[in-house]
Design a protein around this motif. Structure first.
Motif, PDB file in Angstrom:
ATOM      1  N   GLY A  48       0.792  -1.221   0.000  1.00 33.00           N
ATOM      2  CA  GLY A  48       0.000   0.000   0.000  1.00 33.00           C
ATOM      3  C   GLY A  48       0.824   1.270   0.000  1.00 33.00           C
ATOM      4  O   GLY A  48       0.273   2.368   0.094  1.00 33.00           O
ATOM      5  N   THR A  49       2.149   1.145  -0.089  1.00 34.62           N
ATOM      6  CA  THR A  49       3.123   2.253  -0.092  1.00 34.62           C
ATOM      7  C   THR A  49       3.131   3.024   1.228  1.00 34.62           C
ATOM      8  O   THR A  49       3.511   4.189   1.272  1.00 34.62           O
ATOM      9  CB  THR A  49       2.914   3.236  -1.270  1.00 34.62           C
ATOM     10  N   TRP A  50       2.750   2.370   2.312  1.00 31.69           N
ATOM     11  CA  TRP A  50       2.806   2.990   3.630  1.00 31.69           C
ATOM     12  C   TRP A  50       4.091   2.630   4.381  1.00 31.69           C
ATOM     13  O   TRP A  50       4.393   3.232   5.409  1.00 31.69           O
ATOM     14  CB  TRP A  50       1.597   2.566   4.463  1.00 31.69           C
ATOM     15  N   LEU A  51       4.832   1.667   3.873  1.00 28.93           N
ATOM     16  CA  LEU A  51       6.052   1.220   4.542  1.00 28.93           C
ATOM     17  C   LEU A  51       7.111   0.950   3.476  1.00 28.93           C
ATOM     18  O   LEU A  51       6.863   0.187   2.530  1.00 28.93           O
ATOM     19  CB  LEU A  51       5.775  -0.049   5.350  1.00 28.93           C
ATOM     20  N   TYR A  52       8.262   1.610   3.636  1.00 26.03           N
ATOM     21  CA  TYR A  52       9.324   1.463   2.641  1.00 26.03           C
ATOM     22  C   TYR A  52      10.246   0.315   3.046  1.00 26.03           C
ATOM     23  O   TYR A  52      10.607   0.188   4.215  1.00 26.03           O
ATOM     24  CB  TYR A  52      10.129   2.762   2.536  1.00 26.03           C
ATOM     25  N   PRO A  53      10.626  -0.546   2.100  1.00 25.17           N
ATOM     26  CA  PRO A  53      11.494  -1.678   2.453  1.00 25.17           C
ATOM     27  C   PRO A  53      12.908  -1.231   2.780  1.00 25.17           C
ATOM     28  O   PRO A  53      13.402  -0.232   2.256  1.00 25.17           O
ATOM     29  CB  PRO A  53      11.469  -2.533   1.181  1.00 25.17           C
TER      30      PRO A  53
END
Length: 259
Positions: free
Chosen positions: A51-56
């Motif tokens: 969901g693009t809420w957490l960057y790897p």
């Protein structure tokens, strides 16, 4: 068929702890995934990355044809619907709650008025989730199942291409669960270009319209692929470290401890 989501060698670290490690996954456009795994397996972490809420910490993520980190995430999120049953909205009506998805707010913004087209869309998605006769019901008056369906309609109002559902059946009784699964099957049939990924703890909560299954264990992909190939008693046994008996009834799956 193009891919809605591609995770390549994705790892997320928090201090010395690995939340997920070396995730590789391709989610085809128009497919519908169920994600299974024990507590702490990394399911919600994976969904928040999608969901693009957490960057790897390591690896690359492509969402709807765009590389995460090279595109305005706020714009990309408008094409993604995210349903978290733990979300709490202001004590507003179902109608207002669904409209609040347009402004990404927890309530009605002052001096904001929905356009006729937005109101038409609101009626459409409320009908899709079976809440038309309850559209005036306030958040505090809703059952858990009604809240879940309202949140799905709220996620759908911006016409997302990717729908992410984090355990939407949490806290539902049997009628509520069955109603929700019928809604999920209906929206998948009515929105053929939609891609969806749904986390669940229970095989019984996998909708009949599911095309693929992802099994996560200890932050890694254990099995992934078409439901007919991946959702087996042997694979479930490896996932949960127990002997499992799996049955299918009327297009749905039911798992039991063997013996």
């Amino acid at each position: 068929m193009s891919d809605s989501l591609i995770l390549h060698d994705v790892t997320v670290r928090r201090g010395s702890k690995l939340l997920v490690e070396d995730l590789n996954l391709r989610v085809a456009r128009g497919s519908h995934w169920a994600v299974l795994g024990p507590n702490g397996a990394g399911k919600t972490t994976m969904l928040r990355i999608a969901g693009t809420w957490l960057y790897p910490s390591v690896g690359t993520v492509d969402v709807l044809g765009y590389r995460f980190g090279r595109v305005d995430a706020r714009e990309l999120r408008r094409r993604i619907g995210y349903v978290d049953p733990k979300q709490r909205l202001d004590d507003i009506s179902a109608w207002e709650a669904v409209l609040s998805g347009i402004t990404a707010s927890n309530g009605v913004l002052p001096r904001w008025t929905a356009t006729p087209e937005q109101q038409r869309r609101c009626r459409e998605v409320i009908e899709l989730v079976g809440m038309t006769d309850r559209s005036a019901r306030r958040w505090s008056e809703m059952s858990q199942g009604e809240k879940a369906r309202t949140l799905i309609a709220r996620a759908l109002i911006t016409e997302p291409e990717l729908l992410l559902l984090d355990e939407p059946s949490t806290g539902l009784d049997l009628p509520g669960r069955e109603t929700l699964l019928r809604v999920i099957d209906t929206l998948r049939a009515d929105l053929p270009t939609l891609t969806s990924v749904m986390i669940t703890h229970h095989v019984e909560e996998i909708a009949a319209s599911t095309t693929d299954v992802l099994m996560l264990k200890d932050g890694r992909v254990l099995f992934a692929g078409p439901v007919a190939e991946v959702l087996t008693a042997e694979n479930l046994g490896a996932l949960y470290d127990m002997d499992v008996q799996l049955e299918r009834v009327r297009g749905r799956w039911f798992a039991f401890g063997a013996g």
